[in-house]
Design a protein around this motif. Structure first.
Motif, short mmCIF file in Angstrom:
data_model
loop_
_atom_site.label_atom_id
_atom_site.label_comp_id
_atom_site.label_asym_id
_atom_site.label_seq_id
_atom_site.Cartn_x
_atom_site.Cartn_y
_atom_site.Cartn_z
N THR A 166 0.82 -1.22 -0.07
CA THR A 166 -0.07 0.04 -0.01
C THR A 166 0.76 1.31 0.01
O THR A 166 0.44 2.14 -0.70
CB THR A 166 -0.88 0.09 1.24
N ALA A 167 1.93 1.14 0.81
CA ALA A 167 2.76 2.43 0.90
C ALA A 167 3.53 2.82 -0.49
O ALA A 167 3.62 3.56 -0.83
CB ALA A 167 3.86 2.22 1.99
N ARG A 338 -3.10 3.00 22.70
CA ARG A 338 -1.90 4.01 21.96
C ARG A 338 -2.32 4.28 20.53
O ARG A 338 -3.00 3.29 19.81
CB ARG A 338 -0.60 3.21 21.76
N ALA A 339 -2.52 5.53 20.02
CA ALA A 339 -3.13 5.75 18.67
C ALA A 339 -1.86 6.12 17.75
O ALA A 339 -0.97 6.56 17.97
CB ALA A 339 -4.00 7.06 18.65
N ILE A 340 -2.06 5.23 16.59
CA ILE A 340 -1.24 5.42 15.34
C ILE A 340 -1.86 6.21 14.58
O ILE A 340 -2.64 5.55 13.71
CB ILE A 340 -0.42 3.97 15.12
N LEU A 341 -1.49 7.26 14.06
CA LEU A 341 -2.00 8.28 13.19
C LEU A 341 -1.24 8.44 12.01
O LEU A 341 -0.63 9.53 11.97
CB LEU A 341 -2.74 9.43 13.82
N ALA A 346 -0.61 6.98 2.22
CA ALA A 346 0.13 5.77 1.87
C ALA A 346 0.42 4.90 3.05
O ALA A 346 0.91 3.76 2.65
CB ALA A 346 1.46 6.45 1.15
N LEU A 347 0.31 5.30 4.04
CA LEU A 347 0.77 4.57 5.18
C LEU A 347 -0.28 4.02 5.96
O LEU A 347 -0.31 3.51 6.99
CB LEU A 347 1.79 5.50 6.25
N GLU A 348 -1.52 4.12 5.37
CA GLU A 348 -2.80 3.82 6.08
C GLU A 348 -2.85 2.23 6.38
O GLU A 348 -3.46 1.97 7.46
CB GLU A 348 -4.03 3.98 5.00
N LYS A 349 -1.98 1.42 5.92
CA LYS A 349 -1.87 -0.03 6.60
C LYS A 349 -0.98 -0.37 7.76
O LYS A 349 -0.55 -1.27 8.07
CB LYS A 349 -1.81 -1.01 5.42
N LEU A 350 -0.31 0.92 8.16
CA LEU A 350 0.74 0.86 9.08
C LEU A 350 0.11 0.42 10.44
O LEU A 350 0.76 -0.60 11.11
CB LEU A 350 1.55 2.10 9.20
N ALA A 351 -0.99 0.98 10.71
CA ALA A 351 -1.78 0.77 12.07
C ALA A 351 -1.96 -0.72 12.38
O ALA A 351 -1.55 -1.27 13.18
CB ALA A 351 -2.86 1.65 12.35
#
Ligand code: F6P
Length: 364
Positions: A166-167, A338-341, A346-351
């Motif tokens: 995705t990135a 913990r929030a990962i925002l 492009a980093l939407e699938k990091l969380a």
């Protein structure tokens, strides 16, 4: 560490417990007026900037957290990990995902054996195979080039590769190298996920990659059987050899399933599933889509932060600082989540990727 062995019995832990009461009286707004404090809370490495000045912490807090790290023998533990000791005590194994991106000449031992040559053997095999598929010298059962890839896997055998894919999807260089190709991921057993994944694909031009550390995971095996049927009903059972490959530590079960062992890409017990994106789990599907050299850059980036984590003093060690701040927030300030925002889409699938790595933290 205290004789009981519990970190909560150590003096640094007790000091932090007292300190937290003072911090709770201090508003973040006030902490942010102190320029010297804010400047001391910036760390840069390899174009990565960590700014932890918005944390509810003072330089005194950070000092106390370093003392806690010392009481926990953190440096010794990092050394034990890199030297291949069995720090995963539940599974009695090494934890060596760092070896997956080590340079060719590195020496990293697990159970008395340097594992780096095996890692590169598989990487070389992936490079060769992905280039053959991409340049059309590996063709499907009817002689057509394989343009599309469906990667079947779940959990650690899915979320890391999906995140990187995705990135890369909007990176100009990656767009160029992926022109005319598709990479899809099938994880859910819901028939709708299967239908969505094969819609618009032609079995004649599709390669299926079955990704499973154990090759026993129910969801993955069901989806693998479904796509094996999709291929063999369209092209005949012998087509499976040309249209299905596997990534696994369990080479025996892969062969039993009907995938040619020559078309299997190994990884090892010392790779935790959720840290497996740098093994063939991620490298194979991503190389098929973007070319091996693009993925090699990703491995080099990971290796660079591995070296930083191993050698940098804690004061400027980004992973260590993030880990200590996490303990500060969870165990002392009492924040339960913990929030990962990721501000970049492009980093939407990091969380989801980090979420599962963190959820399964009980097994390194
Ligand atoms: O790669 P496998 O063996 O199919 O397992 C898939 C995933 O399932 C888990 O065991 C649980 O989610 C993960 O550790 C693993 O990544």
């Amino acid at each position: 560490m205290a004789s009981s062995g519990l970190i909560s019995d150590t003096q640094p832990w007790k000091d932090l417990k007292v300190h937290v009461e003072d911090i709770k009286k201090t508003h973040l707004r006030d902490l942010l007026t102190d320029d010297k404090r804010c400047q001391s809370m910036l760390v840069e490495f390899d174009d990565i900037l960590l700014d932890y000045s918005r944390q509810q912490a003072t330089s005194g807090t950070i000092q106390k957290l370093f003392e806690l790290a010392e009481a926990a023998s953190l440096k010794e533990k990092i050394n034990r990990m890199y030297s291949g000791e069995h720090i995963n005590s539940t599974e009695n194994r090494s934890v060596l995902h760092v070896a997956l991106r080590a340079s060719r000449d590195a020496v990293i031992q697990s159970d008395g054996k340097n594992v780096v040559p095996e890692v590169w053997k598989v990487l070389d095999k992936i490079q060769e195979f992905s280039e053959r598929v991409r340049n059309g010298s590996w063709v499907g059962a009817t002689g057509k080039a394989l343009k599309d890839v469906v990667a079947i896997g779940i959990g650690g055998s899915f979320l890391g590769p999906l995140f990187v894919h995705t990135a890369l999807q909007t990176d100009p260089e990656a767009i160029e190298s992926a022109r005319g190709r598709q990479l899809r991921f099938l994880a859910n057993v819901d028939p709708i996920d299967v239908a969505r994944n094969i819609t618009g694909l032609n079995p004649e031009t599709t390669l299926v990659v079955v990704v499973s550390k154990t090759f026993t995971t129910a969801e993955t095996m069901l989806n693998a059987r479904t796509l094996r049927e999709w291929i063999s009903s369209a092209l005949g059972p012998t087509a499976v050899a040309k249209h299905m490959v596997a990534v696994s530590t369990n080479l025996m079960l892969v062969e039993k399933f009907g995938i040619d062992p020559n078309n299997t890409f190994a990884f090892w017990d010392w790779v935790g599933g959720r840290y497996s994106v740098c093994s063939a789990v991620g490298v194979l599907p991503l190389s098929l889509q973007y070319g091996f050299s693009a993925v090699e850059k990703f491995l080099k980036g990971a290796s660079s932060i591995d070296q930083h984590f191993y050698s940098q003093p804690f004061e400027s060690n980004i992973p260590v600082l993030l880990g200590l701040l996490s303990i500060w927030n969870v165990s002392f300030l009492g924040y339960p989540a913990r929030a990962i925002l990721p501000y970049s889409q492009a980093l939407e699938k990091l969380a989801p990727h980090i979420q599962q790595a963190s959820l399964l933290q009980h097994c390194a």
